[in-house]
Write a protein that holds these residues in place. Structure first.
Motif, mmCIF file in Angstrom:
data_model
loop_
_atom_site.group_PDB
_atom_site.id
_atom_site.type_symbol
_atom_site.label_atom_id
_atom_site.label_comp_id
_atom_site.label_asym_id
_atom_site.label_seq_id
_atom_site.Cartn_x
_atom_site.Cartn_y
_atom_site.Cartn_z
ATOM 1 N N VAL A 283 39.537 41.808 26.338
ATOM 2 C CA VAL A 283 38.769 41.039 27.315
ATOM 3 C C VAL A 283 39.746 40.121 28.039
ATOM 4 C CG1 VAL A 283 36.946 39.326 27.645
ATOM 5 C CG2 VAL A 283 36.661 41.124 25.939
ATOM 6 N N CYS A 284 39.711 40.140 29.374
ATOM 7 C CA CYS A 284 40.619 39.315 30.174
ATOM 8 C C CYS A 284 40.377 37.836 29.888
ATOM 9 C CB CYS A 284 40.404 39.604 31.652
ATOM 10 S SG CYS A 284 41.462 38.642 32.744
ATOM 11 N N GLN A 285 41.450 37.099 29.634
ATOM 12 C CA GLN A 285 41.354 35.668 29.354
ATOM 13 C C GLN A 285 41.006 34.853 30.589
ATOM 14 O OE1 GLN A 285 45.101 34.618 27.606
ATOM 15 N NE2 GLN A 285 44.691 35.725 25.704
ATOM 16 N N VAL A 286 41.152 35.440 31.772
ATOM 17 C CA VAL A 286 40.873 34.715 33.007
ATOM 18 C C VAL A 286 39.445 34.965 33.493
ATOM 19 C CG1 VAL A 286 41.529 34.412 35.426
ATOM 20 C CG2 VAL A 286 43.294 34.719 33.690
ATOM 21 N N CYS A 287 39.084 36.242 33.716
ATOM 22 C CA CYS A 287 37.797 36.551 34.340
ATOM 23 C C CYS A 287 36.736 37.068 33.373
ATOM 24 C CB CYS A 287 37.992 37.565 35.461
ATOM 25 S SG CYS A 287 38.403 39.234 34.878
ATOM 26 N N ARG A 288 37.111 37.311 32.130
ATOM 27 C CA ARG A 288 36.218 37.829 31.092
ATOM 28 C C ARG A 288 35.698 39.226 31.393
ATOM 29 N NH1 ARG A 288 32.807 33.513 29.006
ATOM 30 N NH2 ARG A 288 31.646 35.175 28.030
ATOM 31 N N GLY A 289 36.458 39.979 32.188
ATOM 32 C CA GLY A 289 36.173 41.391 32.385
ATOM 33 C C GLY A 289 36.980 42.201 31.384
ATOM 34 N N PRO A 290 36.879 43.534 31.432
ATOM 35 C CA PRO A 290 37.629 44.359 30.483
ATOM 36 C C PRO A 290 39.132 44.348 30.782
ATOM 37 C CG PRO A 290 36.363 45.732 32.006
ATOM 38 C CD PRO A 290 36.002 44.315 32.295
ATOM 39 N N ALA A 291 39.940 44.316 29.726
ATOM 40 C CA ALA A 291 41.405 44.390 29.831
ATOM 41 C C ALA A 291 41.885 45.456 28.857
ATOM 42 C CB ALA A 291 42.041 43.039 29.488
ATOM 43 N N LYS A 292 42.951 46.143 29.217
ATOM 44 C CA LYS A 292 43.500 47.162 28.320
ATOM 45 C C LYS A 292 44.040 46.513 27.061
ATOM 46 C CE LYS A 292 44.561 50.775 31.559
ATOM 47 N NZ LYS A 292 45.519 51.739 32.029
ATOM 48 N N GLY A 293 43.921 47.229 25.952
ATOM 49 C CA GLY A 293 44.408 46.721 24.678
ATOM 50 C C GLY A 293 45.854 46.270 24.753
ATOM 51 N N GLY A 294 46.143 45.140 24.158
ATOM 52 C CA GLY A 294 47.498 44.617 24.141
ATOM 53 C C GLY A 294 47.835 43.730 25.323
ATOM 54 N N TYR A 295 46.950 43.635 26.310
ATOM 55 C CA TYR A 295 47.182 42.782 27.481
ATOM 56 C C TYR A 295 46.202 41.610 27.460
ATOM 57 C CZ TYR A 295 50.050 46.475 29.463
ATOM 58 O OH TYR A 295 51.024 47.400 29.678
ATOM 59 N N PRO A 296 46.683 40.401 27.747
ATOM 60 C CA PRO A 296 45.780 39.239 27.728
ATOM 61 C C PRO A 296 44.887 39.151 28.967
ATOM 62 C CG PRO A 296 47.993 38.538 28.277
ATOM 63 C CD PRO A 296 48.063 40.016 27.964
ATOM 64 N N THR A 297 45.265 39.852 30.050
ATOM 65 C CA THR A 297 44.475 39.816 31.285
ATOM 66 C C THR A 297 44.257 41.224 31.818
ATOM 67 O OG1 THR A 297 46.446 39.571 32.657
ATOM 68 C CG2 THR A 297 45.353 37.534 31.971
ATOM 69 N N CYS A 298 43.272 41.354 32.703
ATOM 70 C CA CYS A 298 43.032 42.633 33.370
ATOM 71 C C CYS A 298 44.061 42.813 34.487
ATOM 72 C CB CYS A 298 41.611 42.672 33.937
ATOM 73 S SG CYS A 298 41.302 41.468 35.253
ATOM 74 N N LEU B 34 50.607 35.581 43.526
ATOM 75 C CA LEU B 34 50.300 34.238 44.004
ATOM 76 C C LEU B 34 50.818 33.118 43.116
ATOM 77 C CD1 LEU B 34 46.629 35.032 45.034
ATOM 78 C CD2 LEU B 34 48.635 34.949 46.523
ATOM 79 N N GLY B 35 51.357 33.486 41.957
ATOM 80 C CA GLY B 35 51.899 32.486 41.042
ATOM 81 C C GLY B 35 50.982 32.253 39.851
ATOM 82 N N THR B 36 51.586 31.883 38.761
ATOM 83 C CA THR B 36 50.801 31.643 37.549
ATOM 84 C C THR B 36 49.836 30.494 37.747
ATOM 85 O OG1 THR B 36 53.004 30.974 36.813
ATOM 86 C CG2 THR B 36 51.800 32.423 35.383
ATOM 87 N N GLY B 37 48.693 30.599 37.137
ATOM 88 C CA GLY B 37 47.690 29.554 37.225
ATOM 89 C C GLY B 37 46.818 29.617 38.459
ATOM 90 N N VAL B 38 47.026 30.611 39.317
ATOM 91 C CA VAL B 38 46.247 30.686 40.548
ATOM 92 C C VAL B 38 44.766 30.932 40.258
ATOM 93 C CG1 VAL B 38 46.560 33.163 40.986
ATOM 94 C CG2 VAL B 38 46.199 31.614 42.883
ATOM 95 N N ALA B 39 44.464 31.630 39.185
ATOM 96 C CA ALA B 39 43.064 31.939 38.872
ATOM 97 C C ALA B 39 42.722 31.493 37.463
ATOM 98 C CB ALA B 39 42.816 33.429 39.041
ATOM 99 N N ASP B 40 43.138 30.305 37.086
ATOM 100 C CA ASP B 40 42.855 29.854 35.726
ATOM 101 C C ASP B 40 41.545 29.081 35.628
ATOM 102 O OD1 ASP B 40 43.740 27.648 37.062
ATOM 103 O OD2 ASP B 40 45.149 27.004 35.541
ATOM 104 N N ALA B 41 40.771 29.039 36.701
ATOM 105 C CA ALA B 41 39.494 28.341 36.683
ATOM 106 C C ALA B 41 38.370 29.248 37.183
ATOM 107 C CB ALA B 41 39.564 27.084 37.528
ATOM 108 N N VAL B 42 38.377 30.497 36.746
ATOM 109 C CA VAL B 42 37.354 31.453 37.142
ATOM 110 C C VAL B 42 36.091 31.201 36.334
ATOM 111 C CG1 VAL B 42 36.749 33.910 37.160
ATOM 112 C CG2 VAL B 42 39.051 33.192 37.788
ATOM 113 N N VAL B 43 34.942 31.177 36.996
ATOM 114 C CA VAL B 43 33.664 31.021 36.311
ATOM 115 C C VAL B 43 32.859 32.300 36.558
ATOM 116 C CG1 VAL B 43 31.546 29.659 36.134
ATOM 117 C CG2 VAL B 43 33.715 28.539 36.682
ATOM 118 N N PRO B 44 32.879 33.213 35.586
ATOM 119 C CA PRO B 44 32.168 34.478 35.793
ATOM 120 C C PRO B 44 30.661 34.279 35.827
ATOM 121 C CG PRO B 44 33.090 34.376 33.577
ATOM 122 C CD PRO B 44 33.534 33.141 34.294
#
Length: 79
Positions: A25-40, A50-60
């Motif tokens: 599960v993506c740590q940013v958007c809470r959508g599906p992420a491939k195994g072994g990856y923290p984000t989609c 766009l740089g790290t932290g650009v989408a660290d405040a996503v509200v699904p």
């Protein structure tokens, strides 16, 4: 003035809750992420371009599953 409840009422019967935190599960958007990856892939690419932290405040609100009603509504509204 329009409210969130008022605007979303027509969609409540087909909104899909975001995934709970956990593996694949993506740590940013809470959508599906491939195994072994923290984000989609889209969130990973956004961070890369766009740089790290650009989408660290996503509200699904809901997942828009391809071919399902909510995805169709979003495409019709904005496509």
């Amino acid at each position: 003035m329009a409210t969130v409840v008022g605007l979303s009422a027509r969609y409540t019967n087909f909104l899909v809750h975001p995934l709970p935190p956990g593996p694949e599960v993506c740590q940013v958007c809470r959508g599906p992420a491939k195994g072994g990856y923290p984000t989609c892939w889209p969130c990973r690419e956004a961070g890369r371009l766009l740089g790290t932290g650009v989408a660290d405040a996503v509200v699904p609100v809901s997942l828009a599953l391809k071919g399902e009603q909510y995805a169709n509504e979003l495409c019709w509204q904005h496509g």
